[in-house]
Scaffold this active site. Structure first.
Site, PDB file in Angstrom:
ATOM      1  N   ASP A  13       1.816   2.772   3.550  1.00  0.00           N
ATOM      2  CA  ASP A  13       0.904   3.887   3.267  1.00  0.00           C
ATOM      3  C   ASP A  13       0.781   4.802   4.480  1.00  0.00           C
ATOM      4  O   ASP A  13       0.828   6.034   4.351  1.00  0.00           O
ATOM      5  CB  ASP A  13      -0.469   3.333   2.889  1.00  0.00           C
ATOM      6  CG  ASP A  13      -1.480   4.421   2.570  1.00  0.00           C
ATOM      7  OD1 ASP A  13      -1.335   5.070   1.526  1.00  0.00           O
ATOM      8  OD2 ASP A  13      -2.419   4.622   3.366  1.00  0.00           O
TER       9      ASP A  13
ATOM     10  N   ASP B 135       0.836  -1.194   0.000  1.00  0.00           N
ATOM     11  CA  ASP B 135       0.000   0.000   0.000  1.00  0.00           C
ATOM     12  C   ASP B 135       0.875   1.250   0.000  1.00  0.00           C
ATOM     13  O   ASP B 135       1.704   1.446   0.893  1.00  0.00           O
ATOM     14  CB  ASP B 135      -0.900  -0.029   1.249  1.00  0.00           C
ATOM     15  CG  ASP B 135      -2.133   0.838   1.109  1.00  0.00           C
ATOM     16  OD1 ASP B 135      -2.021   1.952   0.576  1.00  0.00           O
ATOM     17  OD2 ASP B 135      -3.210   0.414   1.561  1.00  0.00           O
TER      18      ASP B 135
ATOM     19  N   THR C  57      -6.453   4.054  -2.379  1.00  0.00           N
ATOM     20  CA  THR C  57      -6.238   2.672  -1.948  1.00  0.00           C
ATOM     21  C   THR C  57      -7.274   1.707  -2.501  1.00  0.00           C
ATOM     22  O   THR C  57      -6.944   0.674  -3.085  1.00  0.00           O
ATOM     23  CB  THR C  57      -6.234   2.602  -0.415  1.00  0.00           C
ATOM     24  OG1 THR C  57      -5.119   3.355   0.079  1.00  0.00           O
ATOM     25  CG2 THR C  57      -6.114   1.169   0.079  1.00  0.00           C
TER      26      THR C  57
END
Length: 557
Positions: free
Chosen positions: A314, A48, A90
């Site tokens: 992320d 991510d 995402t």
């Protein structure tokens, strides 16, 4: 003379037939016609928030036995691969991986959006009909793929094998697991209140024994009191941004994972997400899933699928930016975690029996303050202030207030009911709003519903990406694109993503599996949506229903 020619021709014919039937040529022909055995396991990894530039920038520091080093040396690596849609978030990026589809078809247009009919917020994996198993489930929680409108590779594989193939996914985020699992797989996601991995009642009514056994020892508590500090020597981070530009004084190395209560609790479990430990837990749970579900050793002889979304990079990039020491170090730690996981796969299933795919859902821009320090124009746009200014301008022009009704990043929903009541023309409101916004600081482009519905967009790459990202039924009436290195934000620290610029779209795309793929660094343009058609081709199954990517034939044996 005629007899001699005839004899010579017959002799030549016999020699030709003999040569064609010779052992070497037979072997070559068989080899050309043979396909390698089907993989026993397909592992799809999504990091991510990993921009391609970080893999390139830090590649010399990856461990010799690390995950990224193995993928670079033994896999096919596309350096010009992209999430080829204009809203790089995402949920959208994860959906692309195994559907091979763009948002205009698959229906996941953002992490959350405003429902056009009710004006209520809709979360991408929201399904109020289902709950987490054994965990608190808040309203609007992500519990199923109800909003996903197309099939995935896993769905098609399950269909083709009479549901004998197993499809299991795990992630630190619900959307990371659910959107990889599709409709027919089984998703497990990290619960930040308890530190467990849980599924939902969409998939089952109770967890299998292996999940219950995994949680008995409370493995999530083993990091309590531990520190996250730099893995490498100080000189390794020389070219990273100064902490003064990207982090508050209290948010710097070393990070300690504790809570005010003095023991593991929700504060601690949530804190684990920003750092290396939830990724470690995710891969540990993936190992438990492999053994608990016997993945890669399917008695029906079919391929199983394991999807793993590693969420923490992320969180780290949001907090500190991809130019930070924190992000740099986190990627190096992830490299080592992946290396250990690949070694485990080799012992358990055999890497020559396994396809490994690694990609990312989106990239990342730098923190605006860092961008400004190197002479880039960069800023944060407060969307509340922008909406207030827009409504003021529209009111002055059309004599009605609140014509721009809702901000649903990066789109604006107009007040269609009021527009109709006032006998106004929506295309006029859209045009006036676009004209105003194009003069607003930080806004580069505005695409209107009228333009997108009619295909009246410029012949540019950006416009193409925006068209793919815009869903006629779900998206707003104006879709905004910021100037480079600028984004919508209410805060004063960190950074975010979501644009059609290369720093947000260019992501790693690596595929490893020696019997099926030729290793090497490939410069050809590729898209994340190419993964699904390529895997479908190898698995000899129907491509997902919305797939538009191509088979990456240049890497196939």
């Amino acid at each position: 003379m005629k007899k001699t020619c005839s004899t010579s021709a017959n002799l030549l014919r016999r020699m030709l037939i003999s040569s064609l039937l010779s052992a070497p040529v037979i072997a070559l022909a068989a080899q050309a016609g043979e396909k390698p055995a089907q993989p026993k396991l397909m592992v799809v990894l999504v990091v991510d928030g990993l921009p391609q530039e970080q893999v390139v920038r830090y590649r010399d520091q990856f461990a010799a036995n690390g995950g990224f080093r193995r993928l670079i040396d033994k896999g096919a690596w596309f350096s010009n691969a992209h999430q080829a849609h204009g809203v790089t978030l995402t949920a959208v990026g994860h959906t692309a991986v195994l559907t091979g589809a763009y948002p205009y078809q698959h229906g996941i247009i953002a992490n959350e959006w405003t429902d056009r009919k009710t004006l209520e917020q809709m979360y991408c994996t929201q399904d109020n009909a289902h709950n987490y198993i054994g965990e608190e489930t808040k309203a609007g929680a992500g519990t199923s793929p109800a909003n996903l409108k197309v099939s995935t590779v896993g769905d098609e594989l399950r269909y083709a094998t009479g549901n004998q193939a197993k499809v299991i996914t795990v992630s630190g985020k619900d959307r990371g697991a659910i959107l990889l699992a599709g409709k027919a797989g089984t998703a497990y996601m990290y619960m930040s209140k308890s530190g467990h991995f849980a599924s939902s009642t969409y998939y089952m009514q109770s967890h299998p024994a292996w999940v219950q056994q995994y949680h008995q020892s409370n493995p999530q508590d083993r990091f309590y009191g531990q520190e996250w500090k730099p893995l490498l020597a100080d000189k390794a981070y020389t070219n990273d941004a100064s902490d003064d530009l990207v982090a508050d004084p209290k948010e710097r190395f070393p990070f300690q994972y504790v809570s005010k209560s003095g023991k593991p609790d929700a504060e601690y479990y949530n804190k684990l997400l920003t750092g290396p430990f939830v990724d470690e837990m995710t891969l540990d749970f993936a190992r438990a899933a492999i053994e608990g579900e016997n993945l890669g050793k399917n008695p029906a002889g079919v391929t199983d699928v394991l999807g793993v979304s590693l969420s923490s990079h992320d969180y780290v990039n949001h907090a500190y930016g991809p130019e930070s020491r924190m992000s740099h170090d986190h990627l190096q730690r992830l490299d080592r975690l992946l290396g250990n996981f690949f070694s485990y796969l080799d012992k358990r299933v055999g890497l020559d029996n396994t396809i490994v795919v690694l990609t990312a859902d989106h990239g990342f821009p730098n923190v605006p303050e860092f961008s400004q320090s190197i002479k880039r124009e960069a800023q944060r746009i407060n969307s509340k202030d922008m909406m207030a200014a827009l409504n003021k301008a529209l009111s002055a022009k059309f004599g009605s207030e609140q014509l721009a009704e809702k901000w649903s990043s990066p789109t604006i929903l107009l007040n269609t009911k009021l527009i109709a009541e006032k006998n106004l023309k929506q295309s006029d409101i859209e045009a006036a709003a676009a004209e105003f916004l194009l003069g607003y600081s930080g806004i580069a482009n505005v695409y209107t519903r009228h333009q997108l519905e009619q295909g009246m967009i410029p012949d540019t790459r950006q416009a193409k990406l925006i068209q793919r990202a815009w869903n006629r039924q779900l998206s707003g009436d104006l879709l905004l694109v910021t100037q480079p290195y600028t984004y919508f934000s209410y805060g004063a620290k960190g950074t975010s993503h979501g644009s059609p610029y290369s720093y947000d779209t260019n992501v790693p795309l690596m595929i490893m599996g020696k019997p099926w793929f030729r290793a090497g660094n490939y410069s050809q343009y590729a898209e994340v949506v190419d993964i699904a058609p390529t895997l479908s081709h190898l698995l000899r199954i129907r491509p997902p229903s919305g797939a538009e990517g191509r088979v990456l034939s240049e890497i196939l044996h």
